[in-house]
Design a protein around this motif. Structure first.
Motif, PDB file in Angstrom:
ATOM      1  N   ASP A   1     -44.582  74.767-124.745  1.00  0.00           N
ATOM      2  CA  ASP A   1     -44.647  76.072-125.032  1.00  0.00           C
ATOM      3  C   ASP A   1     -43.903  76.330-126.155  1.00  0.00           C
ATOM      4  OD1 ASP A   1     -41.991  76.388-124.536  1.00  0.00           O
ATOM      5  OD2 ASP A   1     -42.509  76.993-122.473  1.00  0.00           O
ATOM      6  N   ALA A   2     -43.705  77.708-126.714  1.00  0.00           N
ATOM      7  CA  ALA A   2     -43.382  78.056-128.127  1.00  0.00           C
ATOM      8  C   ALA A   2     -41.706  77.812-128.145  1.00  0.00           C
ATOM      9  CB  ALA A   2     -43.443  79.431-128.271  1.00  0.00           C
ATOM     10  N   ARG A   3     -41.009  77.868-126.933  1.00  0.00           N
ATOM     11  CA  ARG A   3     -39.641  77.440-126.913  1.00  0.00           C
ATOM     12  C   ARG A   3     -39.342  76.057-127.119  1.00  0.00           C
ATOM     13  NH1 ARG A   3     -37.739  80.599-121.555  1.00  0.00           N
ATOM     14  NH2 ARG A   3     -39.978  79.957-120.893  1.00  0.00           N
ATOM     15  N   ASP A   4     -40.253  75.312-126.272  1.00  0.00           N
ATOM     16  CA  ASP A   4     -40.150  73.925-126.579  1.00  0.00           C
ATOM     17  C   ASP A   4     -40.307  73.558-127.868  1.00  0.00           C
ATOM     18  OD1 ASP A   4     -39.660  73.487-123.658  1.00  0.00           O
ATOM     19  OD2 ASP A   4     -42.116  73.317-123.271  1.00  0.00           O
ATOM     20  N   LEU A   5     -41.210  74.105-128.549  1.00  0.00           N
ATOM     21  CA  LEU A   5     -41.447  73.557-129.936  1.00  0.00           C
ATOM     22  C   LEU A   5     -40.005  74.174-130.894  1.00  0.00           C
ATOM     23  CD1 LEU A   5     -45.110  74.600-130.291  1.00  0.00           C
ATOM     24  CD2 LEU A   5     -44.188  72.322-130.564  1.00  0.00           C
ATOM     25  N   THR A   6     -39.713  75.161-130.390  1.00  0.00           N
ATOM     26  CA  THR A   6     -38.424  75.642-131.164  1.00  0.00           C
ATOM     27  C   THR A   6     -37.195  74.537-131.051  1.00  0.00           C
ATOM     28  OG1 THR A   6     -39.063  77.983-131.140  1.00  0.00           O
ATOM     29  CG2 THR A   6     -36.758  77.466-131.367  1.00  0.00           C
ATOM     30  N   GLU A   7     -37.141  74.156-129.719  1.00  0.00           N
ATOM     31  CA  GLU A   7     -36.197  73.099-129.424  1.00  0.00           C
ATOM     32  C   GLU A   7     -36.448  71.883-129.957  1.00  0.00           C
ATOM     33  OE1 GLU A   7     -32.873  71.106-127.734  1.00  0.00           O
ATOM     34  OE2 GLU A   7     -33.474  73.215-127.968  1.00  0.00           O
ATOM     35  N   ALA A   8     -37.518  71.364-130.093  1.00  0.00           N
ATOM     36  CA  ALA A   8     -38.187  70.224-130.658  1.00  0.00           C
ATOM     37  C   ALA A   8     -37.728  70.039-132.294  1.00  0.00           C
ATOM     38  CB  ALA A   8     -39.621  69.834-130.498  1.00  0.00           C
ATOM     39  N   GLN A   9     -37.983  71.413-132.919  1.00  0.00           N
ATOM     40  CA  GLN A   9     -37.754  71.298-134.311  1.00  0.00           C
ATOM     41  C   GLN A   9     -36.275  71.143-134.709  1.00  0.00           C
ATOM     42  OE1 GLN A   9     -40.114  71.459-136.364  1.00  0.00           O
ATOM     43  NE2 GLN A   9     -39.721  72.673-138.377  1.00  0.00           N
ATOM     44  N   LYS A  10     -35.509  71.596-133.845  1.00  0.00           N
ATOM     45  CA  LYS A  10     -33.885  71.532-133.872  1.00  0.00           C
ATOM     46  C   LYS A  10     -33.451  69.978-133.506  1.00  0.00           C
ATOM     47  CE  LYS A  10     -32.983  76.139-132.453  1.00  0.00           C
ATOM     48  NZ  LYS A  10     -32.040  77.089-131.027  1.00  0.00           N
ATOM     49  N   SER A  11     -34.229  69.447-132.607  1.00  0.00           N
ATOM     50  CA  SER A  11     -33.620  67.996-131.975  1.00  0.00           C
ATOM     51  C   SER A  11     -34.291  66.942-132.163  1.00  0.00           C
ATOM     52  CB  SER A  11     -33.219  68.262-130.613  1.00  0.00           C
ATOM     53  OG  SER A  11     -34.641  68.580-129.914  1.00  0.00           O
ATOM     54  N   ILE A  12     -35.499  66.788-132.849  1.00  0.00           N
ATOM     55  CA  ILE A  12     -36.442  65.497-132.904  1.00  0.00           C
ATOM     56  C   ILE A  12     -36.746  65.433-134.366  1.00  0.00           C
ATOM     57  CG2 ILE A  12     -38.633  64.671-132.444  1.00  0.00           C
ATOM     58  CD1 ILE A  12     -36.869  64.852-129.989  1.00  0.00           C
ATOM     59  N   ARG A  13     -36.647  64.053-134.771  1.00  0.00           N
ATOM     60  CA  ARG A  13     -36.878  63.647-135.952  1.00  0.00           C
ATOM     61  C   ARG A  13     -37.896  62.690-136.065  1.00  0.00           C
ATOM     62  NH1 ARG A  13     -35.650  68.205-136.568  1.00  0.00           N
ATOM     63  NH2 ARG A  13     -34.351  69.106-137.786  1.00  0.00           N
ATOM     64  N   ILE A  14     -38.965  62.754-137.112  1.00  0.00           N
ATOM     65  CA  ILE A  14     -39.608  61.512-136.859  1.00  0.00           C
ATOM     66  C   ILE A  14     -39.581  60.796-138.504  1.00  0.00           C
ATOM     67  CG2 ILE A  14     -42.112  60.852-136.756  1.00  0.00           C
ATOM     68  CD1 ILE A  14     -42.498  63.516-135.619  1.00  0.00           C
ATOM     69  N   LEU A  15     -39.284  59.236-138.414  1.00  0.00           N
ATOM     70  CA  LEU A  15     -39.299  58.630-139.441  1.00  0.00           C
ATOM     71  C   LEU A  15     -40.369  58.231-139.987  1.00  0.00           C
ATOM     72  CD1 LEU A  15     -36.391  56.372-138.168  1.00  0.00           C
ATOM     73  CD2 LEU A  15     -35.933  58.011-139.593  1.00  0.00           C
ATOM     74  N   SER A  16     -40.675  58.066-141.210  1.00  0.00           N
ATOM     75  CA  SER A  16     -41.901  58.004-142.016  1.00  0.00           C
ATOM     76  C   SER A  16     -41.609  57.138-143.344  1.00  0.00           C
ATOM     77  CB  SER A  16     -42.554  59.315-142.248  1.00  0.00           C
ATOM     78  OG  SER A  16     -43.722  59.192-143.013  1.00  0.00           O
ATOM     79  N   GLY A  17     -42.624  56.358-143.534  1.00  0.00           N
ATOM     80  CA  GLY A  17     -43.016  55.488-144.571  1.00  0.00           C
ATOM     81  C   GLY A  17     -43.113  56.302-145.767  1.00  0.00           C
ATOM     82  N   LEU A  18     -44.218  57.352-145.794  1.00  0.00           N
ATOM     83  CA  LEU A  18     -44.533  57.889-146.689  1.00  0.00           C
ATOM     84  C   LEU A  18     -43.547  59.397-146.901  1.00  0.00           C
ATOM     85  CD1 LEU A  18     -46.333  58.864-149.046  1.00  0.00           C
ATOM     86  CD2 LEU A  18     -47.991  60.003-147.388  1.00  0.00           C
ATOM     87  N   TYR A  19     -43.022  59.839-145.713  1.00  0.00           N
ATOM     88  CA  TYR A  19     -42.389  61.265-145.956  1.00  0.00           C
ATOM     89  C   TYR A  19     -40.775  61.064-145.769  1.00  0.00           C
ATOM     90  CZ  TYR A  19     -47.047  63.717-145.632  1.00  0.00           C
ATOM     91  OH  TYR A  19     -48.057  64.000-145.888  1.00  0.00           O
ATOM     92  N   GLY A  20     -40.413  60.070-145.411  1.00  0.00           N
ATOM     93  CA  GLY A  20     -39.009  59.550-145.116  1.00  0.00           C
ATOM     94  C   GLY A  20     -38.503  60.093-143.906  1.00  0.00           C
ATOM     95  N   LEU A  21     -38.444  61.667-143.717  1.00  0.00           N
ATOM     96  CA  LEU A  21     -38.028  62.231-142.218  1.00  0.00           C
ATOM     97  C   LEU A  21     -38.767  63.595-142.201  1.00  0.00           C
ATOM     98  CD1 LEU A  21     -35.788  61.833-140.348  1.00  0.00           C
ATOM     99  CD2 LEU A  21     -34.112  63.475-141.402  1.00  0.00           C
ATOM    100  N   LEU A  22     -39.447  63.677-141.218  1.00  0.00           N
ATOM    101  CA  LEU A  22     -40.226  64.832-140.894  1.00  0.00           C
ATOM    102  C   LEU A  22     -39.657  65.584-139.492  1.00  0.00           C
ATOM    103  CD1 LEU A  22     -43.730  63.059-141.004  1.00  0.00           C
ATOM    104  CD2 LEU A  22     -42.846  64.901-142.378  1.00  0.00           C
TER     105      LEU A  22
END
Length: 262
Positions: free
Chosen positions: A97-118
């Motif tokens: 839900d919207a609150r989960d996405l807000t939390e994910a934005q604060k606490s989750i990062r995705i490593l990427s060969g092209l983008y470095g860190l998302l």
């Protein structure tokens, strides 16, 4: 506390979006530099470099040609909704839900060969460029050379701003997590391990299941607003249970006695 994940080869740019919120990747200038390098490659070059089929090589050559440094909802979508591999199927981010996405934005990062860190809501365009690719550039012979300390420094910055303990939960593969210099990061790193008991009763890592478990744990961390690493032992998603006897402080082990039917 911050959690890092690997990206996925499989992408979904067709399913309806569950949010309109989005952000812009923060290392786009570096991404554009990599795209310039990849645009010098023929499909045959790409096939050899990535060990992929001619069909996939042509697809990705087209993607590089069409890459636009300006990322908008018209030509890109949020990373957490675009990646569609086993980790992301285990995460089920479309149910956030919207609150989960807000939390994910604060606490989750995705490593990427092209983008470095998302960040989860960072927009990405369709691409394939794995972190382990031995791509020669002006900076060296690999993507690790290309990114240098940039990813580590951005992870450190995000970790300092994240809620809870100064701990990085590493749910990424070795290929991707290698881009982070743990010495330079200067923070505690906790790397959970997921095992399934085989027919002989021996626990072992099964890649397919472990990837799903990493995604499930990432979602559990988000939904439960977990702030300290000690809470990780409570994770019981997908039938996994914490194995205290085989765990260490920074390497918690989770074992499932019976895997689901294929």
């Amino acid at each position: 506390m911050l959690t890092v994940l690997s990206p996925a080869k499989s992408l979904d740019f067709e399913s309806p979006l569950t949010t309109r919120k989005h952000t812009e990747p923060r290392l786009l200038d570096e991404s554009a530099g990599l795209i310039d390098v990849m645009r010098t490659k023929t499909p045959a070059d790409i096939a050899r470099l990535m060990h992929i089929s001619d069909e996939l090589a042509h697809l990705n050559a087209t993607r590089y040609a069409q890459f636009d440094q300006e990322h908008t909802p018209r030509n890109a979508r949020q990373a957490i909704l675009a990646f569609n591999g086993d980790v992301y199927l285990g995460m089920e981010a479309r149910t956030f839900d919207a609150r989960d996405l807000t939390e994910a934005q604060k606490s989750i990062r995705i490593l990427s060969g092209l983008y470095g860190l998302l960040r989860p809501l960072d927009l990405i365009q369709p691409y394939r460029l794995e972190m382990g690719t031995r791509l020669k550039t002006e900076r060296g012979s690999s993507l690790y050379d290309w990114w240098g300390t940039e990813v580590t420094d951005l992870v450190a910055e995000d970790l300092a701003a994240s809620p809870g303990a100064d701990v990085l939960v590493n749910l990424a593969s070795v290929e991707y997590s290698t881009v982070i210099d743990e010495g330079r990061l200067g923070a505690r790193v906790v790397a959970p391990r997921f095992e399934d008991v085989d027919a002989k009763g021996v626990p072992r890592v099964v890649s397919f299941f472990a990837k799903r478990a990493r995604g499930a744990m990432a979602a559990w961390l988000v939904r439960n607003r977990v702030r300290t690493p000690g809470t990780l032992a409570d994770f019981d998603g997908l039938g996994y249970r914490y194995d205290e006897a085989r765990s260490t402080k920074d390497r918690p082990v989770f074992v499932r006695s019976k895997a689901p039917a294929a």
